[in-house]
Scaffold this active site. Structure first.
Site, PDB file in Angstrom:
ATOM      1  N   ASN A 173      -8.625   1.841  10.276  1.00 46.02           N
ATOM      2  CA  ASN A 173      -7.801   1.528  11.427  1.00 46.02           C
ATOM      3  C   ASN A 173      -8.341   2.211  12.682  1.00 46.02           C
ATOM      4  O   ASN A 173      -8.805   1.570  13.610  1.00 46.02           O
ATOM      5  CB  ASN A 173      -6.348   1.942  11.195  1.00 46.02           C
ATOM      6  CG  ASN A 173      -5.446   1.539  12.346  1.00 46.02           C
ATOM      7  OD1 ASN A 173      -5.152   0.371  12.525  1.00 46.02           O
ATOM      8  ND2 ASN A 173      -5.017   2.498  13.159  1.00 46.02           N
ATOM      9  N   THR A 174      -8.337   3.535  12.682  1.00 48.31           N
ATOM     10  CA  THR A 174      -8.718   4.296  13.868  1.00 48.31           C
ATOM     11  C   THR A 174     -10.144   4.001  14.313  1.00 48.31           C
ATOM     12  O   THR A 174     -10.431   3.944  15.514  1.00 48.31           O
ATOM     13  CB  THR A 174      -8.559   5.804  13.612  1.00 48.31           C
ATOM     14  OG1 THR A 174      -7.236   6.061  13.128  1.00 48.31           O
ATOM     15  CG2 THR A 174      -8.779   6.608  14.886  1.00 48.31           C
ATOM     16  N   ALA A 228      -9.594   5.663   4.770  1.00 47.79           N
ATOM     17  CA  ALA A 228      -9.480   6.811   5.683  1.00 47.79           C
ATOM     18  C   ALA A 228     -10.797   7.555   5.842  1.00 47.79           C
ATOM     19  O   ALA A 228     -11.537   7.746   4.883  1.00 47.79           O
ATOM     20  CB  ALA A 228      -8.394   7.791   5.245  1.00 47.79           C
ATOM     21  N   GLY A 229     -11.061   7.945   7.080  1.00 44.25           N
ATOM     22  CA  GLY A 229     -12.202   8.786   7.388  1.00 44.25           C
ATOM     23  C   GLY A 229     -13.409   8.070   7.945  1.00 44.25           C
ATOM     24  O   GLY A 229     -14.330   8.702   8.454  1.00 44.25           O
ATOM     25  N   LYS A 286       0.845  -1.178   0.000  1.00 43.59           N
ATOM     26  CA  LYS A 286       0.000   0.000   0.000  1.00 43.59           C
ATOM     27  C   LYS A 286       0.891   1.242   0.000  1.00 43.59           C
ATOM     28  O   LYS A 286       1.737   1.417   0.879  1.00 43.59           O
ATOM     29  CB  LYS A 286      -0.915   0.038   1.216  1.00 43.59           C
ATOM     30  CG  LYS A 286      -1.837   1.258   1.199  1.00 43.59           C
ATOM     31  CD  LYS A 286      -2.471   1.512   2.544  1.00 43.59           C
ATOM     32  CE  LYS A 286      -3.057   2.914   2.553  1.00 43.59           C
ATOM     33  NZ  LYS A 286      -3.514   3.316   3.896  1.00 43.59           N
ATOM     34  N   GLY A 312      -7.903   9.319  10.192  1.00 45.25           N
ATOM     35  CA  GLY A 312      -8.127   9.383  11.635  1.00 45.25           C
ATOM     36  C   GLY A 312      -9.201  10.343  12.081  1.00 45.25           C
ATOM     37  O   GLY A 312      -9.417  10.521  13.281  1.00 45.25           O
TER      38      GLY A 312
END
Length: 270
Positions: free
Chosen positions: A222-223, A200-201, A113, A174
């Site tokens: 992830n977050t 993301a987001g 990635k 994040g």
């Protein structure tokens, strides 16, 4: 090449609805990260609960090579789960390429990635550096899945440069804000011949479902899991959301109408 499904041509279930990237086929459309968890044990439990078959690994931040320290590989088996080395923390194409060369030397990875960040405040991708790095990696035999802006033109250029998957951000890394530009992500999906995954987001399950309802091939997060009050429970929620969103896309949603439409016919009422 990926064949984006046509809404209304539903399969019998999610289990029979696999997707392929760079010749590798997966059933789970949820990819999860390996950062921000309280421990490797918690991370491993969340991965199990999510059903994910791919985990991203920040080569610069996660120990995968020093046996004198706790290693991620002791908790998440790379023989069972595909590791996707990423270039988190790289702000130039040169740094990103160097990082992935080291990852290939350490673990033999070619599916990677790529992310090249433009600044620390927004962690927004630097698309010029990203495109340059994609071209270099593709020429060197890497198969880069590429984090990018939600820009259909930039996405097509990345694909032409050798990206094996396009990964537009839903919102800043994040942030948990959810998908901010549904129109552009949908345009990317419609124009791509490789898998498209929102990266993301995402903040909660409804965000993941929304991404899948747009026709995306998957979602990376992830977050949203790692910083939940109960990461393992949130991982289960995300698994269900991705599956539900995919099924809704395949089923084909009803049209939106400005006025009411009765569920039962009005003719013949006593």
């Amino acid at each position: 090449m990926t064949a984006h499904a046509v809404p209304g041509q539903a399969l019998s279930g999610v289990d029979s609805d696999s997707w392929t990237v760079a010749g590798r086929t997966f059933t789970s459309r949820l990819i999860v990260g390996t950062g921000k968890y309280k421990s490797f044990e918690e991370n491993a439990a969340a991965v199990d609960a999510s059903g994910a078959e791919i985990v991203t690994v920040a080569v610069r931040r996660v120990n995968i090579a020093d046996p004198k320290q706790p290693m991620l590989t002791d908790f998440i088996d790379p023989q069972r789960v595909t590791y996707l080395p990423n270039t988190a923390g790289c702000f130039t194409g040169e740094d990103a390429v160097r990082t992935l060369r080291l990852a290939r030397e350490a673990g033999g990875w070619s599916l990677v990635k790529l992310e090249v960040l433009g600044e620390a405040r927004t962690l927004y991708p630097d698309m010029l550096e990203t495109l340059r790095a994609t071209e270099i990696l593709a020429k060197e035999g890497f198969e880069p899945m590429v984090y990018c802006a939600d820009d259909p033109i930039a996405a097509k250029r990345l694909e032409d440069a050798g990206a094996v998957a396009i990964m537009p951000l839903g919102a800043p890394i994040g942030s948990g804000l959810g998908l901010q530009n549904l129109v552009t992500i949908r345009l990317i999906v419609e124009g791509a011949k490789v898998p498209v995954l929102v990266d993301a987001g995402v903040g909660t399950a409804s965000d993941a479902a929304e991404a899948m309802e747009l026709g995306c091939d998957g979602v990376l997060m992830n977050t949203a899991i790692a910083e939940a009050k109960d990461p393992v429970l949130m991982a289960r929620a995300m698994k269900a959301a991705v599956e539900a969103g995919r099924l809704a896309y395949l089923a084909g949603r009803m049209p939106k109408r400005r006025y009411a439409d009765p569920s039962s016919p009005l003719a013949g009422i006593i």
